[in-house]
Design a protein around this motif. Structure first.
Motif, PDB file in Angstrom:
ATOM      1  N   UNK B 129      30.142  29.476  53.438  1.00 61.90           N
ATOM      2  CA  UNK B 129      30.495  28.190  54.072  1.00 61.90           C
ATOM      3  C   UNK B 129      32.014  28.009  54.161  1.00 61.90           C
ATOM      4  N   UNK B 130      32.729  29.082  53.872  1.00 65.28           N
ATOM      5  CA  UNK B 130      34.192  29.132  54.015  1.00 65.28           C
ATOM      6  C   UNK B 130      34.889  28.086  53.147  1.00 65.28           C
ATOM      7  N   UNK B 131      34.401  27.945  51.938  1.00 65.05           N
ATOM      8  CA  UNK B 131      35.025  26.984  51.027  1.00 65.05           C
ATOM      9  C   UNK B 131      35.401  27.625  49.689  1.00 65.05           C
ATOM     10  N   UNK B 132      35.417  28.930  49.622  1.00 66.70           N
ATOM     11  CA  UNK B 132      35.751  29.582  48.353  1.00 66.70           C
ATOM     12  C   UNK B 132      37.164  29.205  47.908  1.00 66.70           C
ATOM     13  N   UNK B 133      38.068  29.091  48.883  1.00 64.54           N
ATOM     14  CA  UNK B 133      39.459  28.747  48.541  1.00 64.54           C
ATOM     15  C   UNK B 133      39.603  27.316  48.018  1.00 64.54           C
ATOM     16  N   UNK B 134      38.610  26.472  48.332  1.00 68.22           N
ATOM     17  CA  UNK B 134      38.667  25.072  47.889  1.00 68.22           C
ATOM     18  C   UNK B 134      37.691  24.817  46.735  1.00 68.22           C
ATOM     19  N   UNK B 135      37.275  25.890  46.083  1.00 66.53           N
ATOM     20  CA  UNK B 135      36.184  25.776  45.099  1.00 66.53           C
ATOM     21  C   UNK B 135      36.506  24.857  43.928  1.00 66.53           C
ATOM     22  N   UNK B 136      37.782  24.695  43.604  1.00 69.50           N
ATOM     23  CA  UNK B 136      38.143  23.897  42.427  1.00 69.50           C
ATOM     24  C   UNK B 136      38.646  22.496  42.763  1.00 69.50           C
ATOM     25  N   UNK B 137      38.655  22.155  44.044  1.00 73.98           N
ATOM     26  CA  UNK B 137      39.125  20.812  44.434  1.00 73.98           C
ATOM     27  C   UNK B 137      37.991  19.800  44.280  1.00 73.98           C
ATOM     28  N   UNK B 138      38.317  18.580  43.827  1.00 72.79           N
ATOM     29  CA  UNK B 138      37.231  17.590  43.708  1.00 72.79           C
ATOM     30  C   UNK B 138      36.643  17.242  45.068  1.00 72.79           C
ATOM     31  N   UNK B 139      35.365  17.008  45.063  1.00 71.88           N
ATOM     32  CA  UNK B 139      34.641  16.793  46.315  1.00 71.88           C
ATOM     33  C   UNK B 139      35.103  15.548  47.065  1.00 71.88           C
ATOM     34  N   UNK B 140      35.640  14.560  46.319  1.00 69.42           N
ATOM     35  CA  UNK B 140      36.042  13.329  47.016  1.00 69.42           C
ATOM     36  C   UNK B 140      37.250  13.545  47.919  1.00 69.42           C
ATOM     37  N   UNK B 141      37.875  14.727  47.832  1.00 69.60           N
ATOM     38  CA  UNK B 141      38.976  15.027  48.750  1.00 69.60           C
ATOM     39  C   UNK B 141      38.471  15.728  50.019  1.00 69.60           C
ATOM     40  N   UNK B 142      37.149  15.944  50.113  1.00 72.10           N
ATOM     41  CA  UNK B 142      36.582  16.700  51.238  1.00 72.10           C
ATOM     42  C   UNK B 142      36.144  15.769  52.368  1.00 72.10           C
ATOM     43  N   UNK B 143      36.137  16.304  53.585  1.00 76.26           N
ATOM     44  CA  UNK B 143      35.608  15.552  54.728  1.00 76.26           C
ATOM     45  C   UNK B 143      34.078  15.602  54.677  1.00 76.26           C
ATOM     46  N   UNK B 144      33.444  14.782  55.537  1.00 74.90           N
ATOM     47  CA  UNK B 144      31.978  14.745  55.580  1.00 74.90           C
ATOM     48  C   UNK B 144      31.378  16.110  55.900  1.00 74.90           C
TER      49      UNK B 144
END
Lengths: 249, 320
Positions: B129-144
């Motif tokens: 899902x192309x999110x390995x680089x963002x694996x440690x960021x909290x989810x509330x910083x993510x878009x829908x």
């Protein structure tokens, strides 16, 4: 089962540690409330002349605060899990009812234990109570009360479909507790019917232990009965919640 | 003993006369459908038609009022714990913990059934899902859309036999939608069964078969093209002198020669215009909501083109 319970408890604690606002509020709210209680009790005229020591009551109010905060927190967060769909996802991903209930109690109890410790220290210094000789029974009673409050919250959350429906359950538990636990009115002064009702109020048993140990300076071992009833209520609520947690709509 | 799950020919999902009442409200009114193993099956219907309720029944998180749900040979109620080991479930809302990172969310949900090589699987699905680089960021910083991707990664975590997706591409950008579908096709090629609900017609067209649901009842279960062919084609003959004759035909391939023979293929016919209804129009006429417009089934718009070049077109087809 133990691995799943641990996974849930660790997840809950991790979430709370990340939430700085929550952490700040969970320290600020008890601090402000205990300050208010101290201010009100100190300003009541003639309390000392009537032979009432403010410090005798302080720990009862502290216990009430522990009960209130732990109960409300666990109720709301579990209902939140239901409304956001994470609870349903937990079921589909292999977590069982009992594991979820024990995991939540484990997770929140850790938080409640931290908050209880803070309230104890706060009360000791604000009201100048010499807790040291009785620290073990007092801490044990307060911690057990916190766990029972979490159990009660998990149990009550079964009856609310959303956070809005939690609101009527808050006064339903908290107001009878204030009136029937012995913190405001001695249980012996209540009408007989209300005295019977007070037997189901968990805080009543915590207040009995605190009163015996802190006010009457009786040994804890002579007051094990109310403590064990408190623990029994917790175990009963835990078992009931494990069966009543709704897995299927 | 493993129930009928062991039989290769048994359906992946079998729902018989499923009824679910919430008090006086009937969410499902005797829904019946069968999903074959290895197919991509779409459940199409307007909002409130009962799609999510049906999906919950398949996952064993719904207690039916009546009827029977068998999934991978397991009774979805009685055998739900054994069944769920083989399912991947992506709910409509992301249903993840906002304070935690994707890695922590996946670790938590992966521990429910003690997923083997959990770390390796997390790396794989987050990479997909192309999110390995963002694996440690909290989810509330993510878009829908990013949350939907994490939710899909979660559903794929255990490499499930049956993937249940409740409106999986809602809020996902067109490019990623295409990636999602490429992966769904890969999973299908590996023999996995995919059951998804959607109200997007270009997605319905990509499914092997589609069930149309309205008011808790399945109206039809067929291949999308077969459903589309049930619509009445409009044939317009533009005549010399400006006249025109409009005919409606259930099967225009058969009707057209008859129509033309009526004119003896004369020079009177200047132009023949054939307009086949698209899937959305056919489905809307089936669910009887075209005029009302309520709960309208979504079609793609210009800024949200259908994903993939090989997918059949869902737009109205005009032949002149």
């Amino acid at each position: 089962m133990i691995a799943s319970v641990k996974a849930i408890a660790v997840r809950i604690n991790r979430q709370f540690l990340r939430d700085r606002r929550f952490l700040g509020l969970s320290l600020m709210v008890p601090l402000l409330i205990m300050l208010l209680i101290k201010y009100v009790l100190d300003s009541l005229p003639g309390l000392e002349r009537l032979g009432v020591h403010v410090s005798d009551y302080a720990m009862f109010f502290a216990a009430y605060l522990v009960h209130f905060l732990a109960y409300v927190l666990s109720t709301i967060v579990l209902v939140g899990d239901r409304t956001t769909g994470t609870l349903a996802r937990m079921f589909v991903y292999g977590y069982r009812r009992r594991e979820i209930v024990f995991g939540y109690v484990g997770g929140y109890s850790t938080i409640a234990a931290g908050q209880t410790a803070f309230i104890l220290v706060l009360t000791k210094y604000l009201f100048d109570i010499n807790l040291l000789p009785d620290i073990v029974p007092v801490a044990l009673t307060m911690f057990s009360l916190a766990v029972v409050s979490v159990d009660l919250g998990v149990f009550i959350s079964n009856f609310a479909r959303n956070e809005g429906q939690v609101i009527p359950f808050i006064p339903l538990v908290i107001l009878p507790t204030a009136l029937l636990s012995g913190i405001a009115i001695p249980i012996g002064d209540l009408p007989t019917v209300l005295q019977w009702c007070s037997y189901v109020i968990p805080l009543r048993y915590a207040v009995e232990v605190l009163n015996a140990v802190l006010v009457n300076h009786q040994p804890f071992r002579d007051n094990l009965a109310p403590f064990l009833i408190l623990v029994g209520i917790g175990a009963g609520l835990l078992a009931t919640a494990s069966f009543t947690l709704k897995e299927r709509e | 003993m493993t129930p009928a799950a062991a039989t290769p020919s048994s359906p992946a999902v079998s729902i018989e006369a499923l009824r679910k009442d919430y008090g006086a409200i009937r969410a499902l009114g005797g829904a019946t459908l069968t999903v074959r193993k290895g197919e991509v099956f779409g459940l199409v219907g307007p909002n409130g038609a009962g799609k999510t309720t049906l999906i919950k029944a398949i996952c064993g998180i719904l207690k039916p009022t009546a009827g029977r749900v068998t999934v991978l040979g397991f009774d979805a109620g009685r055998d739900r714990y054994r069944l769920r080991r083989r399912l991947g479930y992506m709910p409509q809302a992301p249903a993840l913990y906002e304070d935690l990172s994707p890695y922590e969310n996946l670790t938590f949900f992966g521990k429910g059934y003690r997923t083997e090589d959990l770390r390796g699987r997390i790396r794989l699905v987050l990479g997909f899902v192309e999110l390995w680089d963002r694996r440690d960021d909290p989810l509330h910083t993510f878009s829908g859309g990013m949350r939907q991707r994490v939710s899909l990664a979660c559903a794929l975590l255990r490499d499930p036999e049956l993937l249940i997706l409740d409106e999986p591409t809602a809020g996902v950008d067109p490019a990623l939608k295409q990636t999602f579908w490429r992966h769904f096709q890969e999973l299908k090629q590996r023999g996995r069964t995919i059951f998804l609900s959607t109200n997007m017609m270009e997605e319905a067209m990509r499914c092997d078969r589609v069930a149309v649901i309205r008011a808790g009842r399945i109206l039809i279960t067929e291949a999308p093209e077969a459903i589309r062919s049930r619509g009445r084609t409009e044939i317009t003959l533009e005549l010399a002198g400006g006249g025109r004759r409009v005919e409606e035909a259930a099967a225009y391939a058969e009707e057209l020669p008859r129509l033309l023979s009526g004119y003896g293929l004369s020079s009177e016919v200047r132009r023949i215009r054939i307009r086949r209804p698209d899937l959305e129009e056919v489905i809307l006429s089936m669910i009887g909501q075209k005029e009302a417009g309520a709960g309208k089934v979504k079609t793609h718009t210009g800024d949200d083109p259908p994903a993939g070049g090989t997918a059949p077109s869902a737009t109205p087809e005009d032949h002149t």
